[in-house]
Write a protein that holds these residues in place. Sequence first.
Motif, short mmCIF file in Angstrom:
data_model
loop_
_atom_site.label_atom_id
_atom_site.label_comp_id
_atom_site.label_asym_id
_atom_site.label_seq_id
_atom_site.Cartn_x
_atom_site.Cartn_y
_atom_site.Cartn_z
N ALA A 77 8.93 -21.52 -29.13
CA ALA A 77 9.14 -20.09 -29.37
C ALA A 77 10.18 -19.87 -30.47
O ALA A 77 10.02 -19.00 -31.33
CB ALA A 77 9.58 -19.41 -28.08
N ASP B 129 -3.52 -7.73 -19.17
CA ASP B 129 -2.99 -8.80 -18.32
C ASP B 129 -3.84 -8.95 -17.06
O ASP B 129 -4.15 -10.07 -16.63
CB ASP B 129 -1.54 -8.47 -17.93
CG ASP B 129 -0.54 -9.37 -18.63
OD1 ASP B 129 -0.95 -10.46 -19.09
OD2 ASP B 129 0.63 -8.99 -18.75
N ARG C 57 -0.84 -19.39 -27.98
CA ARG C 57 -0.92 -19.70 -26.54
C ARG C 57 -0.02 -20.86 -26.16
O ARG C 57 0.33 -21.01 -24.99
CB ARG C 57 -2.36 -20.01 -26.15
CG ARG C 57 -3.21 -18.76 -26.01
CD ARG C 57 -4.55 -19.03 -25.31
NE ARG C 57 -5.27 -17.78 -25.15
CZ ARG C 57 -6.06 -17.24 -26.07
NH1 ARG C 57 -6.24 -17.88 -27.22
NH2 ARG C 57 -6.67 -16.09 -25.87
N ALA D 28 2.94 -18.54 -25.40
CA ALA D 28 2.75 -17.41 -24.48
C ALA D 28 2.15 -17.80 -23.15
O ALA D 28 2.29 -17.04 -22.17
CB ALA D 28 1.87 -16.37 -25.16
N SER E 135 -0.06 -15.16 -20.22
CA SER E 135 0.31 -13.75 -20.23
C SER E 135 -0.24 -13.06 -21.48
O SER E 135 0.05 -13.46 -22.61
CB SER E 135 1.84 -13.60 -20.20
OG SER E 135 2.21 -12.26 -20.47
N ALA F 30 2.66 -11.42 -23.54
CA ALA F 30 3.40 -12.41 -24.32
C ALA F 30 2.57 -12.91 -25.50
O ALA F 30 3.10 -13.16 -26.60
CB ALA F 30 3.81 -13.58 -23.42
N LEU F 31 1.24 -13.05 -25.27
CA LEU F 31 0.36 -13.50 -26.35
C LEU F 31 0.35 -12.50 -27.50
O LEU F 31 0.43 -12.88 -28.68
CB LEU F 31 -1.06 -13.69 -25.81
CG LEU F 31 -2.13 -14.14 -26.81
CD1 LEU F 31 -1.79 -15.51 -27.36
CD2 LEU F 31 -3.51 -14.14 -26.17
N CYS G 13 3.66 -12.77 -29.43
CA CYS G 13 3.71 -13.96 -30.29
C CYS G 13 2.83 -13.80 -31.52
O CYS G 13 3.20 -14.21 -32.63
CB CYS G 13 3.27 -15.19 -29.49
SG CYS G 13 4.46 -15.72 -28.26
#
Length: 328
Positions: free
Chosen positions: A11, A212, A265, A268, A271, A274-275, A278
Amino acid sequence: MTRRLTGVPIALLALGALPVAVLLSLTLGSRAVGLDTLWQASRGVGDEHVRAVLATRIPRTLCGLLAGSALAVSGAAVQVATRNPLGDPGVLGLTSGAASGIVLVTTSATLAPLGLVGGAFCGALLATVAVLALGSLGRGPDATRLLLAGAVVTAVAMALSQSLALRDQGAFDALRFWSAGSLSAGAALTPPVLVTAALGALLLAGTSRGLDALALGDDAATALGQRPGLVRGLTFLAVALLTSAATAVTGPIAFVGLAVPHIARAVAGSSARALLACCLVLGPAVLLVADVLGRLVARPSEVPVGVVTGLLGAPLLLTVVRRARGSL
């Protein structure tokens, strides 16, 4: 725990990639510019030629930030909404639909008032409806049918674009370079483009919780209080807005929406929110680096970024198909 230990450095690497890509975009090209010279030019002092070069690279970099983010988050949203690892605005025909809409408003005096963004949005929306309708024939949408529907829509949209452009020599000359996909039209970052991209981003952010849940399957999403059909519809509307804004500025650029979510991925995980976050960072980084490569390999000329992403993305598409063939 293992994922968290390995995901943190990845990250941090992803977060650091974007400012590095921005610096590369500003400093490299037909003429390399040092950081100290860049700093002087940003303050309005130093070599006048360097300041002129920087004046062209700043809007080009901003164009890459917008288009890369829009295409990457669109690809991630499509992949989650359709549960299809090959989901991408380009593969599903949305980019070609937006491009054909732009060609239509460019060659038709009647539709010209729509503007590039309006034409792109109408084209992307029609392509979205066509893909969902064709992909839902029979027992409802699935990965294979959506992919085939995207191929059909892409072929029809490209044939329409070429036939319209060939009838108008002036439009053909104007669209020839644009159709290859380029960030050099950074001056096209007009208020309609920015507003369209902002609306798409806000709409997609509003559906992220539903995405999600949708990633767990329609039954699980329904059990969690979500309406899968509504979430998909709003998601595709957001993707149409984002794709039309990006395409109006850069032309059709392939594989960014496909490749970046698969890279993201690694950070992330499963999620969807989160994907998307990113992809918002990695998308412009990948597109800017591809643009810099296109500027360096053919100096003092350049290879359009759409050609570079196509050459780099094709092997990735083959890899994804090989990995996903068991589920298709």
